[in-house]
Design a protein around this motif. Sequence first.
Motif, PDB file in Angstrom:
ATOM      1  N   ALA A  82       2.933 -58.289  -8.696  1.00 20.67           N
ATOM      2  CA  ALA A  82       3.982 -58.613  -9.608  1.00 20.67           C
ATOM      3  C   ALA A  82       4.024 -57.795 -10.907  1.00 20.67           C
ATOM      4  CB  ALA A  82       3.546 -60.036 -10.163  1.00 20.67           C
ATOM      5  N   LEU A  83       2.777 -57.070 -11.330  1.00 22.26           N
ATOM      6  CA  LEU A  83       2.907 -56.331 -12.472  1.00 22.26           C
ATOM      7  C   LEU A  83       3.376 -55.154 -12.097  1.00 22.26           C
ATOM      8  CD1 LEU A  83      -0.313 -56.787 -14.728  1.00 22.26           C
ATOM      9  CD2 LEU A  83       1.987 -57.160 -15.439  1.00 22.26           C
ATOM     10  N   PHE A  84       2.981 -54.628 -10.814  1.00 25.20           N
ATOM     11  CA  PHE A  84       3.602 -53.210 -10.070  1.00 25.20           C
ATOM     12  C   PHE A  84       5.042 -53.533 -10.274  1.00 25.20           C
ATOM     13  CE2 PHE A  84       4.850 -50.318  -7.046  1.00 25.20           C
ATOM     14  CZ  PHE A  84       4.301 -49.257  -7.540  1.00 25.20           C
ATOM     15  N   ALA A  85       5.729 -54.719  -9.791  1.00 27.53           N
ATOM     16  CA  ALA A  85       7.106 -54.663  -9.836  1.00 27.53           C
ATOM     17  C   ALA A  85       7.738 -54.446 -11.024  1.00 27.53           C
ATOM     18  CB  ALA A  85       7.578 -55.989  -9.009  1.00 27.53           C
ATOM     19  N   TYR A  86       7.113 -55.401 -11.953  1.00 26.74           N
ATOM     20  CA  TYR A  86       7.657 -55.363 -13.603  1.00 26.74           C
ATOM     21  C   TYR A  86       7.705 -53.757 -13.864  1.00 26.74           C
ATOM     22  CZ  TYR A  86       7.047 -55.155 -18.589  1.00 26.74           C
ATOM     23  OH  TYR A  86       7.575 -55.005 -19.877  1.00 26.74           O
TER      24      TYR A  86
END
Length: 243
Positions: A62-66
């Motif tokens: 999720a953070l990588f996608a952000y």
Amino acid sequence: MATRQGPPTPPKLTTTMLPKALLPQRHENIYTIPNILTFSRLLAAPAVGYFVLTQSAVPALALFAYAGITDLVDGYLARRFNQQTVVGTVIDPMADKLLMTICVITLTMNGTLPIWLAVIILGRDVALAISAIYFRWISLPPPKTMTRYWDFSLPSAEVHPTEISKINTMLQLLLIGNAMLLPVLPVGLVETWNLSGVLEGWFYLVGGTTMWSGLSYIGNKDAVKILTKEEGEERKKENVGGQ
């Protein structure tokens, strides 16, 4: 009778009479939405690494996608609202490389990525970082002090990635995204479509483009542009005027 004259009036001090080192210097407006988004990516990078090492696949993804989404958004906003800054050309690739470095190290530590690929990716980044430090120092106008060196609102050089470097960055991000996605997918899906084998194919593709992109900077006069005094002042005026 002779009139008595007072003490002579001292001449007014103008900026043209001051030494160049004492003249007030105009700074870029670095507090823009694109730069704030970029700084948030800098902060997100260590958190992604932590989640990878603790086997927290969903938060890591999720953070990588952000980080990937904000990378696209901040570039669009900078162009759309004319908020491009010289400091942005520095911290934007810095945020990308910090995220990539942390992800490569942590994914290698947990056995997802092979060591040889990590050596290629990190070796190229170290070489480019050393070059960036060198060009920043030689392009910084006097006086050359460490305080002014780290004040990126004083523009002195611009970095322009080569075309293969842009492609390689995208491929690296896709590789890391795929590596983080596999633990989230159902085991049956991964085995049916041999997604682990597909990921292994990405290893060789990214390894080749990484070496190619590193070599593309050698002898490329357009990759790094040292700003003249007039160009640096023009960059600062443009951004100060937009405040």
